[in-house]
Design an enzyme around this catalytic site. Sequence first.
Site, PDB file in Angstrom:
ATOM      1  N   PHE A 147      53.208  94.006  27.132  1.00  0.00           N
ATOM      2  CA  PHE A 147      54.339  94.610  27.847  1.00  0.00           C
ATOM      3  C   PHE A 147      54.082  94.413  29.347  1.00  0.00           C
ATOM      4  O   PHE A 147      54.038  95.356  30.131  1.00  0.00           O
ATOM      5  CB  PHE A 147      54.495  96.091  27.497  1.00  0.00           C
ATOM      6  CG  PHE A 147      54.637  96.356  26.020  1.00  0.00           C
ATOM      7  CD1 PHE A 147      55.893  96.307  25.413  1.00  0.00           C
ATOM      8  CD2 PHE A 147      53.525  96.631  25.224  1.00  0.00           C
ATOM      9  CE1 PHE A 147      56.031  96.540  24.047  1.00  0.00           C
ATOM     10  CE2 PHE A 147      53.660  96.859  23.864  1.00  0.00           C
ATOM     11  CZ  PHE A 147      54.910  96.823  23.266  1.00  0.00           C
ATOM     12  N   CYS A 181      54.450 106.058  29.818  1.00  0.00           N
ATOM     13  CA  CYS A 181      55.348 106.990  30.513  1.00  0.00           C
ATOM     14  C   CYS A 181      55.873 108.040  29.534  1.00  0.00           C
ATOM     15  O   CYS A 181      56.780 108.794  29.882  1.00  0.00           O
ATOM     16  CB  CYS A 181      56.498 106.235  31.161  1.00  0.00           C
ATOM     17  SG  CYS A 181      57.437 105.265  29.979  1.00  0.00           S
TER      18      CYS A 181
HETATM   19  C1  LIG Z   1      56.744 100.310  31.211  1.00  0.00           C
HETATM   20  S1  LIG Z   1      57.209  98.650  31.494  1.00  0.00           S
HETATM   21  C2  LIG Z   1      55.675  97.986  32.043  1.00  0.00           C
HETATM   22  C3  LIG Z   1      55.736  96.672  32.728  1.00  0.00           C
HETATM   23  C4  LIG Z   1      54.483  96.275  33.490  1.00  0.00           C
HETATM   24  N1  LIG Z   1      53.279  96.547  32.754  1.00  0.00           N
HETATM   25  C5  LIG Z   1      54.437  96.939  34.851  1.00  0.00           C
HETATM   26  O1  LIG Z   1      53.592  97.829  35.063  1.00  0.00           O
HETATM   27  O2  LIG Z   1      55.242  96.589  35.719  1.00  0.00           O
HETATM   28  C6  LIG Z   1      57.401  98.082  29.863  1.00  0.00           C
HETATM   29  C7  LIG Z   1      57.716  96.613  29.705  1.00  0.00           C
HETATM   30  O3  LIG Z   1      57.873  96.340  28.308  1.00  0.00           O
HETATM   31  C8  LIG Z   1      58.891  95.385  28.143  1.00  0.00           C
HETATM   32  N2  LIG Z   1      59.379  95.536  26.761  1.00  0.00           N
HETATM   33  C9  LIG Z   1      60.273  96.437  26.294  1.00  0.00           C
HETATM   34  N3  LIG Z   1      60.429  96.286  24.964  1.00  0.00           N
HETATM   35  C10 LIG Z   1      59.612  95.270  24.585  1.00  0.00           C
HETATM   36  C11 LIG Z   1      59.321  94.651  23.330  1.00  0.00           C
HETATM   37  N4  LIG Z   1      59.924  95.055  22.220  1.00  0.00           N
HETATM   38  N5  LIG Z   1      58.425  93.653  23.298  1.00  0.00           N
HETATM   39  C12 LIG Z   1      57.795  93.240  24.443  1.00  0.00           C
HETATM   40  N6  LIG Z   1      58.034  93.787  25.660  1.00  0.00           N
HETATM   41  C13 LIG Z   1      58.932  94.788  25.728  1.00  0.00           C
HETATM   42  C14 LIG Z   1      59.911  95.710  29.211  1.00  0.00           C
HETATM   43  O4  LIG Z   1      60.705  94.588  29.522  1.00  0.00           O
HETATM   44  C15 LIG Z   1      58.999  96.138  30.372  1.00  0.00           C
HETATM   45  O5  LIG Z   1      58.699  95.046  31.198  1.00  0.00           O
END
Ligand SMILES: C[S@@+](CC[C@H](N)C(=O)[O-])C[C@H]1O[C@@H](n2cnc3c(N)ncnc32)[C@H](O)[C@@H]1O
Length: 398
Positions: free
Chosen positions: A261, A355
């Site tokens: 992620f 979060c």
């Molecule tokens: C809380 S954010 C964290 C992003 C990064 N680690 C940061 O600190 O900027 C969660 C991330 O998970 C991605 N995401 C959401 N659902 C997902 C999925 N099913 N598979 C992979 N990534 C996903 C979102 O696009 C987002 O970029």
Amino acid sequence: MKITAMTHLGLGRAEDGTLIPRTLPGEDVALRDDGSAQIVTPSVDRVAPPCRHFKTCGGCALQHASDAYVAGFKQGIVERALSAHGLTPPFRTLHTSPPQSRRRAKFAGRRTKKGAMVGFHARASDVLVAVPDCQLVTPALSAAIPMLEALTVLAASRRGEVGLTVTESLNGLDVLIGTDQPLTDQLRLDLAVFAQNSGLARLTWNDETLVTIQSPAQSFGPVKVTPPPGSFLQATADGEGALRDAVQEILQGADRIVDLFAGCGTFALALATQAEMLAVESEAEMLAALDRGWRSARGLKRVTTLTRDLFRRPLEPDEFKGFDAVVIDPPRAGAAAQVATIAASGINRVAMVSCNPVTFGRDVATLVAAGFVVDWVQVVDQFRWSPHAEVVAQLTRG
Ligand SMILES: C[S@@+](CC[C@H](N)C(=O)[O-])C[C@H]1O[C@@H](n2cnc3c(N)ncnc32)[C@H](O)[C@@H]1O
């Protein structure tokens, strides 16, 4: 009536179950006819709200409580989420981002008889509240409100409301207008001229970027990255720094790390100063931004990207072969499928960022059942005065 508890949404709960905003446990309150609370006996944790808009604005929920109370409240939420699974790990001192540090905000804009008004909604209401002295957002965001009002005059219909997501970048403001208004050729032209004259870095209308005047870049460690419009960004630079420091400390000495992620590379690019990285994320555009950042930087180890939906197709245990450690930072739903395969893999070190304390507790418990120990947990409060809690933890086994 007596307030006996605070809910996880930051509402006071009275003995009879009534939920009363802006009250604190231990307080005696009387309800006025309009439903607002008159504080008869204040709590020792009650403070004068630092923002003059707190009374009317719905943006903040906890300005009536001392910092120490809010810190205990947030840590308590995380402690309870873990103890529900029988876990009682040590906590490091909570880190709170300072006032006026939120670098992204979603304002609402509406046209008025005199022009337009931009602000936040009142609590649980569609009433718009002007917030010229908001204590939450960065000074650059506050200073942008008159510009956003001029933009609303252009962009909003007579009755409709526009959402204005504004992000402070290294090169000026990145503004995303969310609206169901049609975009005409003339409006497209007018908005591009407006962006130029207002010194915006980028202006986007729903999914369409109208103009990029300067790249709305962010610094992730030593690397500059330009996130796609509206994509995820940690709420404050301060909170991002605290999370990044914690993750770097946990993964110190690892040579090959998977960032799950990964977003636009908040962690992957900082960790690439020490380790080869595999960054996995479902949004291809975010990974493209990460990759561009990596290619434009010097002295970093290799960063490979993989676009994948980790809910449907988590990385399998075999795919972790050759990696020493993992950083995982899922959305609110958590990462049930992905932690199950980490548990079954040869990975023995995990930096977990979350979060959502509830899914965090569930996912940590999966790893603990597979032999991991929670060495420590830290709450990083980058959502000051809101009931949200962000958390980072070190998990190791063997
Ligand atoms: C809380 S954010 C964290 C992003 C990064 N680690 C940061 O600190 O900027 C969660 C991330 O998970 C991605 N995401 C959401 N659902 C997902 C999925 N099913 N598979 C992979 N990534 C996903 C979102 O696009 C987002 O970029």
